[in-house]
Design a protein around this motif. Sequence first.
Motif, mmCIF file in Angstrom:
data_model
loop_
_atom_site.group_PDB
_atom_site.id
_atom_site.type_symbol
_atom_site.label_atom_id
_atom_site.label_comp_id
_atom_site.label_asym_id
_atom_site.label_seq_id
_atom_site.Cartn_x
_atom_site.Cartn_y
_atom_site.Cartn_z
ATOM 1 N N PRO A 1 22.892 55.861 37.700
ATOM 2 C CA PRO A 1 23.812 54.971 38.426
ATOM 3 C C PRO A 1 24.223 55.597 39.756
ATOM 4 O O PRO A 1 24.222 56.813 39.879
ATOM 5 C CB PRO A 1 25.007 54.888 37.478
ATOM 6 C CG PRO A 1 25.014 56.204 36.758
ATOM 7 C CD PRO A 1 23.582 56.613 36.623
ATOM 8 N N GLY B 1 31.161 48.156 37.076
ATOM 9 C CA GLY B 1 30.855 48.662 35.735
ATOM 10 C C GLY B 1 31.445 50.024 35.431
ATOM 11 O O GLY B 1 31.154 50.602 34.387
ATOM 12 N N CYS B 2 32.276 50.555 36.335
ATOM 13 C CA CYS B 2 32.812 51.903 36.139
ATOM 14 C C CYS B 2 34.103 51.876 35.322
ATOM 15 O O CYS B 2 34.989 51.060 35.574
ATOM 16 C CB CYS B 2 33.106 52.541 37.490
ATOM 17 S SG CYS B 2 31.638 52.699 38.503
ATOM 18 N N PHE C 1 25.967 48.795 36.047
ATOM 19 C CA PHE C 1 26.001 49.922 36.989
ATOM 20 C C PHE C 1 25.243 49.516 38.245
ATOM 21 O O PHE C 1 24.431 48.586 38.235
ATOM 22 C CB PHE C 1 25.364 51.168 36.350
ATOM 23 C CG PHE C 1 23.987 50.929 35.808
ATOM 24 C CD1 PHE C 1 22.867 51.078 36.617
ATOM 25 C CD2 PHE C 1 23.822 50.508 34.476
ATOM 26 C CE1 PHE C 1 21.603 50.825 36.110
ATOM 27 C CE2 PHE C 1 22.548 50.243 33.976
ATOM 28 C CZ PHE C 1 21.436 50.407 34.798
ATOM 29 N N HIS D 1 30.031 54.346 32.543
ATOM 30 C CA HIS D 1 29.835 52.915 32.801
ATOM 31 C C HIS D 1 29.969 52.087 31.531
ATOM 32 O O HIS D 1 29.775 52.587 30.416
ATOM 33 C CB HIS D 1 28.463 52.665 33.435
ATOM 34 C CG HIS D 1 28.392 53.118 34.857
ATOM 35 N ND1 HIS D 1 28.184 54.434 35.201
ATOM 36 C CD2 HIS D 1 28.525 52.435 36.021
ATOM 37 C CE1 HIS D 1 28.187 54.547 36.524
ATOM 38 N NE2 HIS D 1 28.396 53.345 37.043
#
Lengths: 495, 447, 126
Positions: B383, B223-224, B393, B389
């Motif tokens: 996170p 999710g980054c 996360f 994000h």
Amino acid sequence: MSDGPGGKESRTGQNGPTENGREPGRTYDQATYAVSDDENEPLLTEKRSDTVEPGDALPDDLTRDDLTLPNPEEPELARHYTRLSQMNWSVESGPYPLGSCTMKYNPPVTEDVAADPNGAVHPDRSADSIQGTLGLLAGLQDYLARIGGMDAVSLQPPAGAAGEFTGIAVARAYHRANGDDRSEVLIPSSAHGTNFATAALAGYDVVELPSAEDGRVDMEALEAAVSEDTAALMLTNPNTVGLFERDIEAVADVVHDAGGLLYYDGANLNALLGRARPGDMGFDIMHYNVHKTFATPHGGGGPGAGPVGVTEELAPFLPNPRVEATDSGYELVESDEAIENVHGFQGNWLVLVKAYAYIARLGDSGLRDASAKAVLNANYLAEQIDLDVPYGPFHHEFAATAGDAAAADVAKRMLDFGVHPPTTNWPEMVPEAMLTEPTEIESKQSLDDLAAAFNNALGSSEDERHDAPSRTTAKRIDQTSAAREPRLSWQALEE
Amino acid sequence: MSHGSPQQGGSPYAPHTDAETAAMLDAVGVDDEADLFDIPDPVAFDGEFGIEPRSEQALRREFSELLAENDDLTEFLGRGHYEHYVPSVVDSLSKRSEFLTSYTQYQPEITQGFLQALFEYQSMLVELTGLEIANCSMYDAATALGEAALLAERVRSADGEVVLVPEILREGKRSVLENYVDGAELRVESYPTEGGTADVDALADAVDEETLFVYAETPTVRGCIEPNLAEIGELADEAGALFCLGSDPVALSILEEPASVGADVVVGEAGVLGLPTAYGMGLGMFACKEEFLRQVPGRLVGASEDADGTRAYTLTLQTREQHIRKQRATSNICTNQAWVALRAAMHAAYLGADGLVDIAEDCVTLARDLAADLDDITGLRAPVDDRHHFREFVVGTDQPAGAIADDLEAEGFAVHVLGEHRLQVCITDANAHAADDLVAAFEEVAA
Amino acid sequence: MSFDTPDDRKYLASHEWATTDEPTRIGISDFAQDELGDVVFVELPDEGDSVSHDEPFGVVESIKAVSDLYAPVSGEVVAVNEALHDQPELVNEDPYGDGWLLEIELDDESEFEELMDADEYADQIA
């Protein structure tokens, strides 16, 4: 749906013009929505677009400058796509007898069961929490195994070509596991191009097998081509011109004796439902084209699904995971010998549900009737048309020849008579081929219409054919300039 | 039943009456359908499958009961398969039988509607990626990545045979990639990541003359949002390797334009639009620079003119494809995900740039807010990665993550378990309404 | 239908020609362009590359077909017909003139002996 005995057959074809001077047979005028002589329905981008800059959710260095996309209001969006749909032929518009494509009617009930919100689950859910999903997949694995005479089935491949790739990768893994380095895949020259491309994708050299005079596998050529380098022979049965490979047991022996595997391309399985099974013929691996045989909608080119069935010996090589029924419910099981995956998750779920529903709706008797009527329809239609069919006895499809006429032009002319034409100029063993597969869904009346379209197109003058079609949304399209100066986006139109 | 009805015990979709069947058999010159089959006895099948035919009602009941066995969980799941709300109009329009029951557009004169829709889909991807060419679909993100690596093998004259991917790449995606490049004898290797995105220094060490292809994702599977795309692109470019970026159309509506960071190819999951949660079914996005035009896998729709001089659309450059080029085709793909692409285009047009950007920004703020709420709970850290994000996360847990996930499942929620003390949580417009309930459930089970 | 087979060049069975005068040019025959139909794309080697007698050196594409191009004679490519990039139709319009493909520096003149002269080639396609 059908008129039954004594029903009117005034549209049928070969009795000359009717009283009002109209040519016999059905005609068709497709919708057009023109804004000018230059353009039909405008592109979305020619209607309304908006340009937006990202807000402040992220720092500027992580975001783009702006984005421009069409932005029609919902009523206009609905009209746009409804108009486009009306500029598109489909199975529900009329006959769609594309050879080797098996364009059946797609029962809406299968859509309804696939839309069940309880089936809308994420692939990373725990097995315990999706017993219904796994139960459905296990049921489909089981049905497909029974229908193909196979011992194990993977539902992961998302299309027929992916099924082929899976199957050939299974063969590759099997040979590697035996320490057996084989480099060749044998394919009849009449086979679909996908077989060749699949073998190449899996890293094999392709050895083309010529057909014998009768249109089937040439046993002498096969024996000459088979060697300790043979990883597999890929075959359809009935073959591309609809003929059953009568020597299939001998073919299997030749390949197996050389240590190779026999691969069944399921493109033509509709001909054999309930009458013969690839597993019984000696095939080790097969794929099913559920978007052909099991009536899941083609959706303008996809999605399909290409499950792969194998013998018990090859089952450990199928991609992970597979569903298994255990005492405590359904589980996802993995094998150490499995090939790598062919889909990021578990394939085209919605398509698999529809296939399972179709099989369940028909049952044994319906499946057997499907092959019966598919073969009857092909044979009846071939009797009604003025084109020669050089190879027989054929089953669910036949390769007619347009003779002195150009098959592609005959096909374009057929568009004006309310039908979709067959596959043209393939296979190459038939000159000016028109590969025709009406499937079981056409009634006698609609086959008569189809025959009239064939005959009217063949009976048209060369000029009429060359200028056809005239009643479709677009007239004959310039393919040459499309390829010489590719314009593949609305951005490219502005250049 | 009346005399004119289709035969009993047959396929409900074969319309033949007994009389019609008899007339047709007569025309063909046989007594029975069985006479038309040329199947030698030893391989003929005279058994039963044992599959009982069902009526429509029975079928619907059976499937409904079966799927009701699934637990009704609110999913906070992502990692490659995402849900955004699909408006009703997408369903109603895409399910029109003219779209749903049509074939590939091999007769373009009579299939202009679908061709135009696919042309529009391609154009939207061109806008989102900034690259000149987009095809009209691959199966999913994973197979699109495999095809991209093979494209690199065809277009790069360098001898390199190494395909570099982030070590955190989703396992299933890597597996598909391994499968695709096996035949071409390419080698898939991992480069390190740091904080959920590429470790650029380590990547610089990993890239050398053997490197054919560098793959990075934004957002990554954790999710980054990848902050160093341009640097990664430069590294690839200096090594003469192709830079392939994985993303999706929702994320691309606000994140850096791939062309601006030097991407040669963009792949990813376009089913984030138009496709609800469907057990991993997808839509493979594939876009690339114009210089690779002749090497693109899959179908392409182009604009041309018809005999009246009116603009018309057609499948084009088909000599790349398997039905003409056989073993030298750019791919073996034929059936693709056209109908899903149609739905994605409808969804994108429904949203417009404004709506799409709104959803994408929500993916950032919803994830940020949910992470903050979870971080406030004793025993949780979120996170874990010090990055911006998108949708999802990673959450650190004091208690064993598996036990927490089991307890959450009992409370009606599904999340990912990444490791002994790692969970992953995904939030979009589709499940945001249940975010507070999820937080409450976490409070119950995490301490 | 009859096709041009000029006698200032020699032919390979796969329908490529090479001029016998310097500089040695290579192209495809009138018959070949007709069989292919409208040429939409020609893929050729770069200057400095080598081509070998009866070995593939490039590809010519029409809408529905792809054909390998075989070199009638061996040599180093000294010029490529760049005009074909934008005007592949030159191969159809003038296969023996503006539709030429390559110019090469000939390796071995004796390879011409293995090619057909215009009459032999005309017989082959008759």
